[in-house]
Design an enzyme around this catalytic site. Structure first.
Site, PDB file in Angstrom:
ATOM      1  N   HIS A   1      -7.355  -5.968   1.455  1.00  0.00           N
ATOM      2  CA  HIS A   1      -6.155  -5.141   1.655  1.00  0.00           C
ATOM      3  C   HIS A   1      -5.373  -5.542   2.910  1.00  0.00           C
ATOM      4  CE1 HIS A   1      -4.054  -1.567   0.279  1.00  0.00           C
ATOM      5  NE2 HIS A   1      -4.035  -1.039   1.486  1.00  0.00           N
TER       6      HIS A   1
ATOM      7  N   ASP B   1     -10.201  -5.712  -2.733  1.00  0.00           N
ATOM      8  CA  ASP B   1      -9.568  -4.646  -1.945  1.00  0.00           C
ATOM      9  C   ASP B   1     -10.436  -3.387  -2.048  1.00  0.00           C
ATOM     10  OD1 ASP B   1      -7.919  -2.453  -1.175  1.00  0.00           O
ATOM     11  OD2 ASP B   1      -6.115  -3.582  -1.702  1.00  0.00           O
TER      12      ASP B   1
ATOM     13  N   SER C   1       0.836  -1.198   0.000  1.00  0.00           N
ATOM     14  CA  SER C   1       0.000   0.000   0.000  1.00  0.00           C
ATOM     15  C   SER C   1       0.875   1.254   0.000  1.00  0.00           C
ATOM     16  CB  SER C   1      -0.962  -0.051   1.194  1.00  0.00           C
ATOM     17  OG  SER C   1      -1.978   0.913   1.068  1.00  0.00           O
TER      18      SER C   1
END
Lengths: 278, 278
Positions: free
Chosen positions: A256, A223, A147
């Protein structure tokens, strides 16, 4: 440099270390896993793992499931914090700015510029600190992240050609200049001049001529941040235009979280090992 | 029954579930990992994992590194909490008694008897709850645990012959009647009559005639609790006297942490699978 803990795990040893940082002006904490191949001080390739928003070194250290593969492959794995921290460090109530959200840049704006120097910290200071105490082979460095940390891994690799021999990411923020997380952070750390942002944006760096030999990215299709914040479509297009061999794996059903990261961690480490031991 | 989260991981799915418990009179939370072999509702063997002092379901769920092996082997893995919890549940300031320290017994003493019924909860209620929503094969159950949870796994298996087809433990409290953690907890939950303690003490159960077909135990040699609280030497002697085949592996350098547990988790799951698929 203070050793906070040492634990044997998967045949190697996990060290958690705190040190006073020249770049951030604060104490910084990181973890280092030494595989059994490093026993007796034998040099091993090193993987720098950059974490995402809100994380410290501890999240991936506890939940990343990397030690078995590192012990098998002979990789040293370093997990730094994501920002300077402390009561004297400027912060923000939001989870996506300030402490826990350094975005791997050197801030140019007050009041952040004094402490928020995570770019120089990861690129310059931390490797010296780690090398002073652990047998990392600086000729064989790989970098990866998740991320915000995927953004950090990609941009550091693109901006420092030759430094990292292998690069991968989980669900990276691929084009921060074009998404809410990134415009907020880059605007406040770097200022309103968007030209300065391009050196901290993987897609923009590629558009401006930066190159990587190749790249592995895993992205969960479930996600929640995919379309608004991560934009692997922009990374795919930029790599295609630039001729960068990108292996982008869209993973059905994955989100995620660390449940996603840990699933594909060993794959990534094998990818890195194949290039670092080449 | 409320589903708190569902995450895809290692090809399977991790569910975290909360339910109102008949036995404890409180809400209880547990996690269930379903391997891909359970897709479509196909029944799979189940491993009950009992955690140690201070833990909730979350510790092993996040740090146990069990999902890759369960997905490979086709095992469902259930991680319950270690006690009832809540503002109305009697507690204690100590980490080793009260909430987070149920010791897998049914308390007989006030004020604990109303809620602290972790023996019946794990043995009777939880399997029904889990089976109502997940495809566990109740003919193929294994049980394992760490420290206080290793005590729970051993004593539940010894006291319920035939229920669990495979049993293992990490650093179990093998003889609670003879160590500080155990005498404190058993004394306060069960009362001063030590005869009642023997049904909740693995070494005493074996001395009194209980049997297991075989047993796998890993114990770190650098575990700070080894000599005072865990006493694998007493377990070794009791198994030898009783003719129980015990595989006790003393692991040099390993401590009492999840860094130890996660190192040997896959080994234990393979041990269980070899017996549950037999």
């Amino acid at each position: 440099m203070d050793t906070l803990s040492v634990n044997k795990s998967h045949g190697g040893t996990l060290h958690v270390v705190r040190h006073a940082s020249r770049e951030t002006g604060t104490d910084m904490t990181f973890s280092v896993f030494l595989p059994p191949q490093a026993d007796g001080g034998a040099k091993c390739p090193v993987i720098w793992y950059l974490s995402g928003l809100t994380c410290t070194h501890a999240n991936v250290t506890e939940k990343g499931e990397y030690r078995a593969a590192c012990a098998e492959l002979g990789l040293i794995f370093v997990a730094p914090d994501t920002s300077p921290r402390g009561p004297d460090v400027p912060d923000d109530d939001a989870y996506d700015f300030g402490q826990g959200a350094g975005f791997y840049v050197d801030a140019m704006q007050a009041p952040y510029a004094a402490n928020y120097r995570m770019g120089s910290y990861i690129r310059d200071e931390l490797p010296d600190i780690v090398a002073s105490a652990f047998p990392i082979d600086r000729e064989r460095q790989g970098i990866m992240g998740h991320s915000m940390g995927g953004h950090g891994a990609l941009t550091l690799a693109l901006a420092n050609p030759g430094r990292y021999r292998s690069v991968s990411a989980f669900a990276p923020i691929a084009a921060p200049s074009q998404v809410p997380w990134g415009t907020k952070a880059l605007g406040r750390y770097l200022g309103p001049d968007r030209a300065a942002w391009r050196r901290h944006d993987a897609v923009a760096l590629i558009e401006d001529g930066a190159r990587l030999p190749e790249l592995l990215v895993d992205q969960g299709e479930a996600d929640a941040f995919l379309e608004e914040q991560l934009r692997p479509d922009l990374l795919r297009a930029a790599c295609a235009d630039a001729g960068i061999p990108l292996t982008l794996r869209m993973q059905p059903g994955y989100d995620h979280s660390y449940y996603f990261i840990s699933t594909f961690m060993a794959d990534h480490l094998r990818w890195h090992a194949a290039r670092l031991f080449n």
